[in-house]
Design a protein around this motif. Structure first.
Motif, short mmCIF file in Angstrom:
data_model
loop_
_atom_site.label_atom_id
_atom_site.label_comp_id
_atom_site.label_asym_id
_atom_site.label_seq_id
_atom_site.Cartn_x
_atom_site.Cartn_y
_atom_site.Cartn_z
N VAL A 212 36.61 74.12 69.95
CA VAL A 212 35.49 73.84 69.05
C VAL A 212 34.88 75.13 68.53
N ARG A 215 36.93 77.01 65.97
CA ARG A 215 37.09 76.35 64.67
C ARG A 215 35.75 76.13 63.98
N LYS A 216 34.82 77.06 64.19
CA LYS A 216 33.52 76.94 63.54
C LYS A 216 33.64 76.96 62.02
N ILE A 219 34.87 73.67 60.85
CA ILE A 219 33.80 72.67 60.88
C ILE A 219 32.86 72.86 59.70
N TYR A 222 34.39 71.17 56.77
CA TYR A 222 34.20 69.72 56.85
C TYR A 222 32.79 69.34 56.36
N THR A 223 31.80 70.13 56.75
CA THR A 223 30.43 69.84 56.35
C THR A 223 30.24 70.02 54.84
N VAL A 232 32.71 64.52 62.13
CA VAL A 232 33.30 65.72 62.73
C VAL A 232 33.58 65.49 64.22
N SER A 233 32.65 64.84 64.91
CA SER A 233 32.87 64.54 66.33
C SER A 233 34.07 63.64 66.52
N ALA A 302 30.69 69.85 68.69
CA ALA A 302 31.17 69.98 67.32
C ALA A 302 30.21 69.35 66.33
N ALA A 306 28.14 71.21 63.29
CA ALA A 306 28.30 70.78 61.90
C ALA A 306 26.98 70.89 61.15
#
Length: 495
Positions: A212, A215-216, A219, A222-223, A232-233, A302, A306
């Motif tokens: 997690v 991969r900040k 993420i 994704y946001t 995301v979770s 995660a 986000a």
């Protein structure tokens, strides 16, 4: 024909069934008990049957008693069934009927009719001594046992159930009970795997938490495309579930391969492997459960990464004077907003003059009105694109009827593309909903699903390729020409 031992009359209370005569004695072999209707048909007095004889199986039998057929039919055994004999389907004649023969000759499918066993009517039942019936080829159907105490019977019943695997009915002062034995599966050595399971949980937990935090940036992407923290979770949960399924499948295949290679060698001497056992399925489910339990906390981490320090579920702001104003979490460049506008126009046109779906639209109007774009913090810094902050800023207005249409909820929806105050060089969508008819509370509640649908459409546009986005930009110009609207301003420098 029923067989009755010398002790069974005491168990049955045979005297309560007799109309006349008596029961059997231990020494009698050629004696018989007849039902009352059968005795009357044979010319035997039911009240005084003594001295009468009948021929059964070609042998003379003395009629020592006559019983009431009605009382015997009403007398139930401990299992709730009558005491009379039963006939099973497999014990009936196996000769085929004419209809079955015709079906076989014509090639039609023939289904065997299997009915439930049937009890012989008490009027057609005669009772003879048990030894005589067994000597004539009879078969044992049931056994009645009387014990001195209930505790003694419970011990005897448990022993008989374990020994023969039969179902036993017990008549006790508290009621009738059923004793039944069946195969069960038991697991042993579970405490021995608690520590390895705990170690596995912490290993998977450490791995997922590290993944997690590594991969900040992913993420954040994704946001930026509009995924909620819960989405995301769920991505991390789905990834862990996929790894768990792959692990158990490959582990099963490796186990089978290993057993094939080492079977019969000294390494696996005396070991028998059963891959169809439920224990193997239980082990697979245990592995999947361990992985899923281990990923609960990393998935929450995660979600916090986000969008930190905000509500995880979006709530619609309260209405002010029949007006709701919302800022959609969607950023685009100045060059993209024409394509986004064309996509929304195409989406709204698909809902014109319809009586189904989430909403219906009419009177779609386009204008170009751009606010002054905010400058960058550093004047020397360049814009995200070479020619950013073009003067046209789209504004889409439409009449919208919300489902269910029986409520008569109508509103005017305005979608204004305006420069972002926090991200210079980008545009954001400001939505203004004005209620024109319908009940206020229902209008406010239904608009949440309406805005969720708009947000999903924006995410779909984000996944399109450049060719499709260019087509929607051209669709914007076609719409303006069809409705004789002012053409969009030509591209220029910053306003």
């Amino acid at each position: 024909v029923m067989g009755l031992s010398a002790d069974e009359p005491r168990l049955w209370d045979i005297q309560a069934l007799l109309v006349g005569g008596r029961g059997f004695t231990a020494a009698e072999r050629r004696s018989v008990l007849l039902p009352d209707r059968m005795a009357a048909a044979l010319g035997i007095d039911p009240r005084q049957p003594g001295g009468s004889e009948i021929s059964l199986w070609g042998m003379p039998f003395e009629v020592v008693g006559v019983f009431s057929a009605r009382k015997l039919q009403e007398r139930l055994d401990l299992d709730g069934e009558p005491l009379t004999p039963v006939t099973f389907p497999r014990e009936t004649s196996t000769e085929m009927t004419e209809e079955e023969v015709e079906s076989l000759e014509s090639g039609e499918d023939l289904r065997e009719f299997q009915s439930r066993y049937q009890h012989t009517a008490a009027d057609l039942t005669v009772i003879v001594p048990y030894p005589t019936l067994m000597a004539a080829g009879g078969r044992l159907k049931s056994v009645a046992v009387r014990t001195e105490s209930a505790k003694q019977f419970q011990a005897t019943a448990q022993h008989l159930v374990d020994r023969f695997g039969l179902s036993l009915f017990s008549g006790e002062p508290d009621g009738t009970f059923l004793y039944h034995a069946s195969d069960v599966m038991s697991y042993s050595g579970v405490p021995n795997i608690i520590i390895p399971l705990g170690i596995s949980v912490f290993i998977v937990l450490n791995t997922m938490i590290g993944s997690v935090y590594e991969r900040k940036r992913e993420i954040a992407v994704y946001t930026s495309v509009g995924l909620a923290p819960s989405h995301v979770s769920f991505l991390f949960i789905a990834e862990a579930l996929a790894f768990a399924v792959l692990s158990v499948v490959f582990g099963y295949l490796v186990a089978q391969t290993t057993a094939k290679l080492f079977a019969g060698t000294m390494f696996w001497a005396g070991i028998t492997v059963n891959y169809s056992s439920l224990a193997g399925v239980a082990a697979m489910l245990l592995v999947i459960a361990v992985v899923l339990v281990s990923v609960i906390y990393p998935s929450r981490v995660a979600g916090e990464i986000a969008i930190p320090d905000v509500n995880r579920s979006w709530t619609l702001p309260p209405a002010q004077a029949n007006t709701i104003e919302v800022l959609l979490p969607f950023l685009m460049t100045y060059r993209e907003h024409i394509s986004v506008g064309g996509y929304l126009v195409h989406y709204f046109e698909g809902h014109m003059d319809v009586s189904h779906g989430q909403f219906s639209t009419s009177n779609i109007v386009l204008d170009f009105l751009c606010e002054t774009a905010p400058r960058l913090a550093d004047p020397a810094e360049t814009c995200p694109e070479q020619e950013c902050e073009l003067p046209e800023c789209l504004q889409l207005t439409s009449q919208v009827w919300l489902a269910p249409f029986d409520f008569g909820i109508m509103q005017r929806a305005e979608f204004k593309f305006r420069p972002s105050r926090d991200q210079p060089g980008f545009l954001e969508i400001h939505v203004r909903l004005i209620r024109e008819s319908g009940e206020s509370n229902i209008w406010h509640r239904i608009n949440k699903s309406f805005l969720h649908g708009i947000r999903r459409q924006l995410l779909i546009w984000r996944s399109l390729d450049d060719t499709s986005k260019a087509l929607y930009e051209a669709r914007m110009d076609e719409f303006l020409e069809q409705h004789h609207a002012p053409a969009r301003p030509a591209a220029g420098g910053p306003p």
